[in-house]
Design an enzyme around this catalytic site. Structure first.
Site, short mmCIF file in Angstrom:
data_model
loop_
_atom_site.label_atom_id
_atom_site.label_comp_id
_atom_site.label_asym_id
_atom_site.label_seq_id
_atom_site.Cartn_x
_atom_site.Cartn_y
_atom_site.Cartn_z
N TYR A 1 1.21 -0.99 -0.07
CA TYR A 1 0.01 0.48 0.05
C TYR A 1 0.52 1.17 -0.02
O TYR A 1 1.84 0.80 0.18
CB TYR A 1 -1.33 -0.05 0.99
CG TYR A 1 -0.54 0.15 2.42
CD1 TYR A 1 0.48 -0.65 3.11
CD2 TYR A 1 -0.52 1.65 2.49
CE1 TYR A 1 1.25 0.34 4.69
CE2 TYR A 1 0.34 1.86 4.80
CZ TYR A 1 1.38 0.55 4.62
OH TYR A 1 1.52 1.36 5.93
N LYS B 1 6.45 -1.59 2.28
CA LYS B 1 5.02 -1.24 2.30
C LYS B 1 4.34 -2.11 2.37
O LYS B 1 3.24 -2.31 1.65
CB LYS B 1 5.06 -0.10 1.63
CG LYS B 1 4.22 1.00 3.00
CD LYS B 1 3.96 2.19 2.37
CE LYS B 1 3.40 3.44 2.90
NZ LYS B 1 3.12 3.62 3.76
N GLU C 1 12.55 2.53 14.20
CA GLU C 1 12.00 4.15 13.19
C GLU C 1 10.81 3.93 14.19
O GLU C 1 10.53 3.48 15.03
CB GLU C 1 11.30 3.52 12.18
CG GLU C 1 10.93 2.64 11.75
CD GLU C 1 10.27 2.07 10.83
OE1 GLU C 1 10.20 3.18 9.68
OE2 GLU C 1 10.13 0.37 10.09
N LEU D 1 11.51 1.50 7.04
CA LEU D 1 10.77 2.18 5.46
C LEU D 1 11.47 3.13 5.02
O LEU D 1 11.44 4.09 5.98
CB LEU D 1 9.09 2.44 5.67
CG LEU D 1 8.43 2.31 4.33
CD1 LEU D 1 8.48 1.53 3.38
CD2 LEU D 1 7.26 3.19 4.85
N1 PDD Z 1 3.33 5.45 7.30
N2 PDD Z 1 7.79 3.58 8.76
C1 PDD Z 1 6.77 3.04 8.65
C2 PDD Z 1 6.85 2.08 9.81
C3 PDD Z 1 5.63 3.31 8.36
O1 PDD Z 1 4.09 3.07 7.45
C4 PDD Z 1 5.54 5.10 7.60
C5 PDD Z 1 4.60 5.54 6.75
C6 PDD Z 1 6.31 5.95 7.03
C7 PDD Z 1 6.74 7.21 7.02
O2 PDD Z 1 7.09 6.78 5.63
P1 PDD Z 1 6.70 8.59 4.76
O3 PDD Z 1 7.18 9.33 4.78
O4 PDD Z 1 6.69 7.90 3.58
O5 PDD Z 1 5.09 8.08 5.25
C8 PDD Z 1 8.15 5.09 8.35
C9 PDD Z 1 1.82 5.38 6.66
C10 PDD Z 1 1.58 7.27 7.10
C11 PDD Z 1 0.67 4.89 7.22
O6 PDD Z 1 1.05 3.72 7.68
O7 PDD Z 1 0.09 5.70 7.59
#
Ligand code: PDD
Length: 275
Positions: free
Chosen positions: A30, A143, A175, A199
């Site tokens: 996703y 992801k 993270e 991620l």
């Molecule tokens: N989550 N690490 C994890 C485990 C994440 O689920 C996310 C983002 C990030 C940050 O990634 P980005 O900057 O590309 O949003 C890091 C999304 C927003 C979610 O699952 O809602």
């Protein structure tokens, strides 16, 4: 409205099978894309990461990525949001339940838009974070729809009156449950290298470019829990959380407990790019 494979239909018209592998196995990937002032932010970067996630789990879109991009734009035209998100996912489709890849299943795409105001209050005041053991699998770079480790951690954070959970593997901070984490220590930002343990956030990469513009040194270097607890400033970054100050960790203040100067400069730079 929902983008369902190659059609944009009403939510009631979407038919997701009980044996969709996304539903039964979490077998899919996703993306969450931010929309500011009606326009998708970092769309190409999100679609590139989607392509990578798809390749890593040996899944393909039912059409070229360019077509998908146009469909997402059509979705946003039909169901516009001002400040919101586009959520999209791709699963391995419907097949009789059996772990191995089905030979005949076709991937299933869904996407929708949703209004989501920016978290302005938390951005101004900062949030508390809670440390927790990183119990997730070893491919956090994908992801994947499998988010149980993240879900449990986030709930644990909320149960502890905190806004985010920060994962550690042994001594090393990886993270957040839905964000990346940076600490400022000895005049430089540190963040975990983009390997299989995190991620590689789109916001993480964007913020690292802002850091370079602002001449703030930044190193992709693993750091320890003790470094986190002794940091001058801590931020988490994500599509929905932007540059979020962390002002306490399990009740202990970060620095003097106020949002730090470097964090404010980054937030201002971020704001200039999205307005
Ligand atoms: N989550 N690490 C994890 C485990 C994440 O689920 C996310 C983002 C990030 C940050 O990634 P980005 O900057 O590309 O949003 C890091 C999304 C927003 C979610 O699952 O809602």
């Amino acid at each position: 409205m929902i983008l369902w494979n190659d059609r944009i239909v009403k939510r009631e018209e979407v038919q997701i099978d009980i044996e969709d592998r996304g539903y039964q196995f979490g077998d899919g990937v996703y993306e969450v894309i931010r929309v500011y002032h009606g326009k998708p932010f970092q769309l190409d970067e999100h679609l590139e990461r989607l392509e990578r996630s798809l390749n890593e789990i040996r899944l393909a879109l039912p059409y070229p990525m360019e077509d998908f991009k146009h469909l997402l734009q059509q979705l946003l035209d039909k169901d516009p949001v001002t400040d919101g998100i586009i959520y999209l996912q791709v699963t391995r489709g419907n097949a009789l339940r059996s772990h191995a890849f089905p030979s005949e299943a076709k991937s299933v795409v869904t996407a929708y838009t949703r209004e989501m105001p920016r978290p302005t209050k938390s951005l101004a005041e900062g949030i508390g974070a809670h440390l927790t053991n990183d119990i997730r699998w070893l491919r956090c770079d994908i992801k994947s729809l499998n988010l149980l480790g993240n879900v449990l951690a986030k709930q644990e954070a909320l149960d502890n009156d905190c806004g985010e959970a920060l994962f550690h593997r042994g001594d090393i901070v990886t993270e957040g449950s839905s964000s990346n984490v940076f600490i400022k220590k000895d005049g430089a930002w540190l963040t975990h290298p983009a390997n299989h343990l995190i991620l590689n956030g789109i916001t993480r990469r964007f913020v690292m470019r802002l850091m370079a513009d602002l001449e703030m040194p930044v190193k992709e270097e693993a750091f320890k829990i003790a470094d986190l607890l002794n940091a001058d400033e801590v931020i988490i970054t994500s599509t929905t959380q932007e540059v979020m100050p962390v002002v306490s960790i399990d009740g202990e203040p970060v620095g003097n407990g106020e949002v730090g100067e470097w964090t404010r400069s980054l937030q201002n730079a971020f704001e200039r790019h999205i307005s």
